[in-house]
Design a protein around this motif. Structure first.
Motif, PDB file in Angstrom:
ATOM      1  N   LYS A 139       0.878  -1.179   0.000  1.00 56.76           N
ATOM      2  CA  LYS A 139       0.000   0.000   0.000  1.00 56.76           C
ATOM      3  C   LYS A 139       0.912   1.225   0.000  1.00 56.76           C
ATOM      4  N   PRO A 140       0.378   2.394  -0.343  1.00 53.74           N
ATOM      5  CA  PRO A 140       1.253   3.567  -0.475  1.00 53.74           C
ATOM      6  C   PRO A 140       1.963   3.974   0.824  1.00 53.74           C
ATOM      7  N   ILE A 202      -2.846   0.446  -6.286  1.00 49.79           N
ATOM      8  CA  ILE A 202      -1.890   1.559  -6.171  1.00 49.79           C
ATOM      9  C   ILE A 202      -1.849   2.358  -7.480  1.00 49.79           C
TER      10      ILE A 202
END
Ligand code: ADE
Length: 284
Positions: A139-140, A202
């Motif tokens: 995830k970011p 993403i």
């Protein structure tokens, strides 16, 4: 490196991040080098109380197994040590902050910028998978940016080794609601394709500013995921839409593989074998 390090070998500075069972600080090595590190501190009491011993062990073993050969897209683990209260992971300090922060500041990235960052991410996940490691929480927030704007994947606390049987791999939900794959939600199964799903989320977020599946509650988010309920909010280039469509596929067996992603027309301009060019910083 000779004898074991101790916390006294470093000057602990500002907090860089907070995990569920750990805190990461910037730390400067005492003495001549004065080098920066990111030290992840895990409270022993907390880990035992919260039954997280498994996750800490996984993180250390995974980072050690990925270290041989090394890869620019994977955070380096220099050493570990412990004292009476804590476990310490001495990690490469990545100074550009989280990819999440960049997306929040910029809103939507340009197509070219998104392509460069995604190409580095795909190259890194390809390497990780070739070593049998599934990250499971891409995830970011877990993608850091170096000074030059290169991506570095961190936080392997939820990772698992693919050589384990599917039974050992069956996971209770370990990831983050918005990026978790439908097969993990529906069948508690996790494989390489679950990381691919997260890459699709993403990519969508880089181009749109927000992830494809986001409800008011975690449950609503899960419902959106399993019914593939997402919409492009602003127009996106057709090749991006086509790639996301190939990745956000409910059946993991039908989802694009990393090899298929690399061969997709959106990445036509990327020379996957030219690592030097691929890993040239975005700011350079
Ligand atoms: N936050 C979490 N891990 C980090 C790292 N290795 N470098 C910089 N910031 C971080």
């Amino acid at each position: 490196m000779g004898s074991k390090r101790t916390p006294q070998d470093y000057i602990f500075r500002e907090k860089l991040g907070q995990g569920s069972y750990s805190t990461v600080f910037r730390a400067v090595e005492r003495g001549e080098s004065g080098r920066n590190y990111a030290i992840k501190v895990c409270s022993k009491k907390h880990i035992i109380r919260e039954r997280k011993v498994k996750y800490v062990t996984i993180e250390k073993d995974t980072l050690n197994s990925l270290a041989c050969g090394g890869h620019p897209g994977i955070v380096r683990l220099f050493c570990t040590f412990h004292d009476a209260d804590n476990l310490y992971f001495v990690l490469e300090y990545v100074s550009g902050g989280e990819l999440l922060g960049l997306v929040q500041r910029v809103g939507q990235l340009s197509e070219e910028w998104a392509r460069q960052l995604m190409a580095q991410l795909v190259d890194t996940v390809d390497y990780m998978h070739s070593k049998g490691v599934i990250h499971r929480d891409l995830k970011p927030e877990n993608v850091l940016l170096s000074q030059e704007g290169r991506v570095v994947i961190t936080d392997f606390g939820a990772a698992c080794k693919a050589e384990k049987s599917v039974d050992e791999r069956t996971a209770s939900f370990v990831g983050t609601a918005e990026y978790v794959s439908p097969e993990l939600l529906l069948h508690s199964q996790c494989s390489f394709s679950s990381d691919v799903w997260a890459l699709g989320c993403i990519l969508f977020q880089l181009m749109q500013g927000t992830p494809p599946f986001r409800g008011e509650t975690e449950l609503q988010t899960f419902e959106k995921i399993v019914s593939l309920d997402y919409k492009w909010r602003t127009p996106a280039p057709p090749a991006v839409v086509s790639l996301v469509q190939r990745i956000l596929v409910l059946n993991p067996q039908e989802r694009a593989t990393i090899a298929q992603i690399k061969a997709h027309q959106w990445f036509q301009s990327i020379d996957w074998n030219n690592k030097e060019k691929l890993w040239r910083g975005v700011w350079q």
